[in-house]
Write an enzyme that holds these catalytic residues in place. Structure first.
Site, PDB file in Angstrom:
ATOM      1  N   ALA A 176      15.725  -3.178 -19.716  1.00 22.41           N
ATOM      2  CA  ALA A 176      16.022  -3.983 -20.910  1.00 22.41           C
ATOM      3  C   ALA A 176      14.844  -3.787 -21.868  1.00 22.41           C
ATOM      4  O   ALA A 176      13.860  -4.533 -21.841  1.00 22.41           O
ATOM      5  CB  ALA A 176      16.182  -5.447 -20.526  1.00 22.41           C
ATOM      6  N   GLY A 193       8.905 -10.969 -24.349  1.00 17.95           N
ATOM      7  CA  GLY A 193       9.550 -10.294 -23.223  1.00 17.95           C
ATOM      8  C   GLY A 193      11.012 -10.668 -23.150  1.00 17.95           C
ATOM      9  O   GLY A 193      11.577 -11.194 -24.108  1.00 17.95           O
ATOM     10  N   ASN A 194      11.643 -10.381 -22.027  1.00 18.41           N
ATOM     11  CA  ASN A 194      13.031 -10.791 -21.851  1.00 18.41           C
ATOM     12  C   ASN A 194      13.277 -11.092 -20.379  1.00 18.41           C
ATOM     13  O   ASN A 194      12.391 -10.928 -19.543  1.00 18.41           O
ATOM     14  CB  ASN A 194      13.991  -9.719 -22.394  1.00 18.41           C
ATOM     15  CG  ASN A 194      13.872  -8.419 -21.640  1.00 18.41           C
ATOM     16  OD1 ASN A 194      14.253  -8.317 -20.483  1.00 18.41           O
ATOM     17  ND2 ASN A 194      13.332  -7.397 -22.295  1.00 18.41           N
ATOM     18  N   ARG A 195      14.473 -11.558 -20.043  1.00 22.16           N
ATOM     19  CA  ARG A 195      14.751 -12.116 -18.723  1.00 22.16           C
ATOM     20  C   ARG A 195      15.209 -11.093 -17.697  1.00 22.16           C
ATOM     21  O   ARG A 195      15.661 -11.470 -16.613  1.00 22.16           O
ATOM     22  CB  ARG A 195      15.766 -13.241 -18.859  1.00 22.16           C
ATOM     23  CG  ARG A 195      15.167 -14.434 -19.590  1.00 22.16           C
ATOM     24  CD  ARG A 195      16.214 -15.435 -20.028  1.00 22.16           C
ATOM     25  NE  ARG A 195      17.001 -15.939 -18.912  1.00 22.16           N
ATOM     26  CZ  ARG A 195      17.925 -16.882 -19.027  1.00 22.16           C
ATOM     27  NH1 ARG A 195      18.176 -17.398 -20.197  1.00 22.16           N
ATOM     28  NH2 ARG A 195      18.582 -17.276 -17.976  1.00 22.16           N
ATOM     29  N   SER A 196      15.092  -9.816 -17.978  1.00 24.60           N
ATOM     30  CA  SER A 196      15.486  -8.813 -16.988  1.00 24.60           C
ATOM     31  C   SER A 196      14.596  -8.911 -15.747  1.00 24.60           C
ATOM     32  O   SER A 196      13.376  -8.957 -15.861  1.00 24.60           O
ATOM     33  CB  SER A 196      15.352  -7.412 -17.599  1.00 24.60           C
ATOM     34  OG  SER A 196      15.445  -6.434 -16.580  1.00 24.60           O
TER      35      SER A 196
END
Ligand code: C5P
Length: 222
Positions: free
Chosen positions: A97, A29-32
């Site tokens: 994102a 995943g990512n930090r959005s």
């Protein structure tokens, strides 16, 4: 606000991260946080637009006035949901994102640790949602986001041209701005112009961005 600048228009906003499953318990995943996109959806609804919000995995309430919310998990799901929702839309704001890659073959069962050995994950490229919309002969007014750590203006203007967008909102991430932060600062670029939106909370910036989108949309379609 609430001046009706987008009255009669249908807008689709994507927001948040995507999760790309590795196995039933792990993902990439990512930090959005989704906050910028949710703020844009809320501001567009306040401006009179009929808004569909396509949300990745986030912990946020649907902003007041948003007509429809579609929750998705992966980039592939987001791609399908955005294509379906934009078939009848006037404006698409890609604030999500989207993960660029996904595990090529997610495991059906939890991957077991092999002590003493590393693990290599093969990744496959995800579809670029904005690019696939831009490739359609008839498509909505397209607004992209560009989060960069350096040389924002150059990368943003290049992305505007390369992806065939009508507007790009660029932000510098890091130094208390951008991902996971309350504040942001945006530089807007469109073919032939630009506008700096000074550091502010995401709701204020979203209202200013929506006002610019309304202006540029009317100019481009007149
Ligand atoms: O090229 P980059 O990923 O930095 O561009 C960011 C913009 O492109 C964002 O608006 C994002 O929502 C969009 N994007 C997309 N599909 C992808 C990757 C990014 O629509 N697979």
């Amino acid at each position: 606000f609430g001046d009706g600048a987008l009255r009669g228009l249908k807008m689709v906003v994507s927001a948040g991260p995507t999760y790309e499953d590795i196995d039933p318990v792990r993902f990439i995943g990512n930090r959005s946080s989704g906050r910028m996109g949710f703020a844009v959806a809320g501001a567009a609804a306040d401006a009179g637009a009929q808004v569909t919000l396509v949300a990745g995995p986030v912990h946020l309430d649907t902003p007041r006035g948003v007509a429809r919310r579609v929750d998705v998990r992966s980039a592939a799901e987001m791609h399908a949901a955005v294509l379906a929702a934009t078939a009848a839309a006037d404006i698409y704001v890609g604030a999500a994102a989207v993960g660029d890659y996904r595990p090529a073959s997610p495991a059906a069962q939890k991957i077991k640790k092999q002590a003493g050995a590393g693990l290599t994950l093969a990744l496959a490229e995800n579809p670029d949602i904005l690019a696939s919309l831009a490739a359609q002969t008839v498509h909505p007014f397209l607004v992209g986001f560009a989060a960069e750590t350096h040389d924002v203006a150059d990368y943003a203007q290049d992305k505007l041209r390369r992806k065939g967008l009508d507007m790009i909102a660029a932000n510098l991430v890091g130094n208390g701005l951008g991902f996971e932060a309350a504040d942001n600062a945006l530089n807007l670029y469109w073919p032939g112009g630009s506008l700096e939106l000074a550091r502010a909370d995401k709701e204020t910036l979203a209202r200013q961005l929506v006002a610019s989108i309304a202006q540029r949309y009317r100019a481009a379609r007149s």
